[in-house]
Design an enzyme around this catalytic site. Structure first.
Site: not given
Ligand code: NAD
Ligand code: DAU
Length: 360
Positions: A136-138, A163, A167
């Site tokens: 992630t970019d975080e 988180y 990562k």
């Molecule tokens: P998600 O939470 O939707 O899915 C995570 C999946 O991992 C789920 O299916 C869960 O059951 C599985 N999992 C969790 N713990 C596990 C374990 N111990 N063993 C096996 N499986 C397990 O997450 P996502 O949003 O699809 O993100 C996927 C990946 O991409 C993550 O590594 C996250 O850090 C990264 N990522 C997410 C975003 C985003 O915007 N969502 C952006 C950048 C990177």
């Molecule tokens: O940048 C990549 C990341 O983006 C991934 O690594 C994470 O897995 C993914 O969850 C996401 O993280 P964020 O914290 O940026 O996403 P989230 O959707 O939780 O929140 C987006 C923005 O919105 C953040 O500034 C918090 C705000 N927010 C979020 C929720 C859930 C609100 O204002 N209200 C809300 O109820």
């Protein structure tokens, strides 16, 4: 036939990636999806592919060494695409330990099992084996609230939430395997994804679901935090391109060139719902700005994320393809057409999470 081991394939990005890969490669690849099915994992996301002869689901925990090494021993794995993680920042603030366990220890198990399976007696690795760690970019921390800076692959790590710290630790472990053993891997650091199958704890599906139900839209702090949004299918494509065209041992940033303040996202969702729902839909009457409710800010809330995807464009030719205007319409349409999916994932534990998270 090339065999992929995908971890976390029942989650949001993993399931979109599996769909993308079967659309692109058809029956010329085999995918083994390993997922323990936490609250975020949902096999409904994979209904379309579950009966394919070249798809296998294995319910296992990535922290379970025995289960993971058995999968490597029984299958000649060519590619690992490692998505499995605890992914929600708010949950990490409330309960950090499971993030360390899954994201750090789980990645250590994945790396070690792949290394054991792929390493030859002379310490080099079998031909054409590759591990891609999805990150992630975080990990780069927070940018100033203007357009003066972006995240590059060379930006120092500065994670703030449990988180992002977990990562960042997992990224460092992957780097250590590349540096120490010459382990064949890549790391990708991606910005915020949106699209179908995203669990409604995350901003976009939560706001769509609440707006459709006439529930308040909880905006953290002043609502002016910036995220860089990328349509999930573009991310899936980037992962595949990095694995096939990228230089091994390199990190690639993936981003949407699409920075938006949270409040702008919510306004776009409200406008798009108004445009898309027919006049006869009674929900139209309550979908407006009155639903917006400013709530207590997230602890340690990063102000701005913005990726400069220059390296992946120059070296691999990947660029985001889906304009936000089009992507958000497709996303909202998908949630409107999949009300049962939303009902299923928001029953039970979600209600408890929601009331605890938003009670204040
Ligand atoms: P998600 O939470 O939707 O899915 C995570 C999946 O991992 C789920 O299916 C869960 O059951 C599985 N999992 C969790 N713990 C596990 C374990 N111990 N063993 C096996 N499986 C397990 O997450 P996502 O949003 O699809 O993100 C996927 C990946 O991409 C993550 O590594 C996250 O850090 C990264 N990522 C997410 C975003 C985003 O915007 N969502 C952006 C950048 C990177
Ligand atoms: O940048 C990549 C990341 O983006 C991934 O690594 C994470 O897995 C993914 O969850 C996401 O993280 P964020 O914290 O940026 O996403 P989230 O959707 O939780 O929140 C987006 C923005 O919105 C953040 O500034 C918090 C705000 N927010 C979020 C929720 C859930 C609100 O204002 N209200 C809300 O109820």
């Amino acid at each position: 036939m090339r065999t992929y081991l995908v971890t976390g394939g029942a989650g949001f990005i993993g399931s979109n990636y599996i769909h993308y890969m079967f659309r692109k490669y058809g029956d010329s690849i085999r995918i083994i999806n390993v997922d323990v099915l936490t609250y975020a994992g949902n096999l409904e996301n994979l209904k379309d592919v579950e009966n394919l002869p070249n798809y296998t689901f294995i319910r296992a925990d990535i922290c379970d060494k025995e289960a993971i090494s058995k999968i490597f021993a029984e299958n000649d794995i060519d590619r690992v695409v490692h998505f499995a993680a605890e992914s929600h920042v708010d949950r990490s603030i409330r309960n950090p330990e499971v993030f360390v366990q899954t994201n750090v220890m789980g990645t250590a198990v994945m790396l070690n099992c792949a290394k054991t399976a792929w390493e030859k007696e002379d310490g080099t690795f079998k031909e054409d084996k590759k591990f891609l760690h999805v990150s992630t970019d975080e990990v780069y921390g927070s940018l100033p609230d203007d357009d003066s800076a972006f995240f590059y692959e060379t930006t120092p790590y500065s994670p703030h939430s449990p988180y992002s710290a977990s990562k960042a630790s997992s990224d460092m472990l992957v780097r250590s395997y590349m540096d120490t053993y010459h382990f064949p891997a890549n790391i990708t650091n991606c910005s915020n994804n949106y699209g179908p199958y995203q669990f409604p704890e995350k901003l976009i599906p939560l706001m769509i679901n609440n707006a459709l139900q006439g529930k308040s839209l909880p905006v953290y702090g002043d609502g002016r935090n910036v995220r860089d949004w990328l349509y999930v299918e573009d991310h899936a494509k980037a992962i595949d391109m990095v694995q096939e065209k990228g230089r091994l041992f390199e990190t690639y940033n993936i981003g949407g060139h699409n920075e938006k303040r949270n409040i702008e996202i919510i306004e776009i969702i409200l406008e798009t719902l108004q445009e898309m729902l027919p006049d006869s839909d009674p929900r139209k009457a309550h979908i407006n700005r009155d639903l917006i409710t400013y709530v207590q800010d997230r602890k340690g809330h990063d102000r701005r994320y913005a990726i400069a995807p220059d390296k992946i464009k120059a070296e691999i030719g990947w660029e985001p393809e889906t304009m936000f205007k089009e992507g958000i319409k497709k996303t909202i349409a998908w949630y409107c057409e999949h009300e049962d999916w939303m009902k299923n994932v928001t029953s039970g534990d979600y209600q408890k999470y929601y009331s605890e998270m938003y009670q204040s």
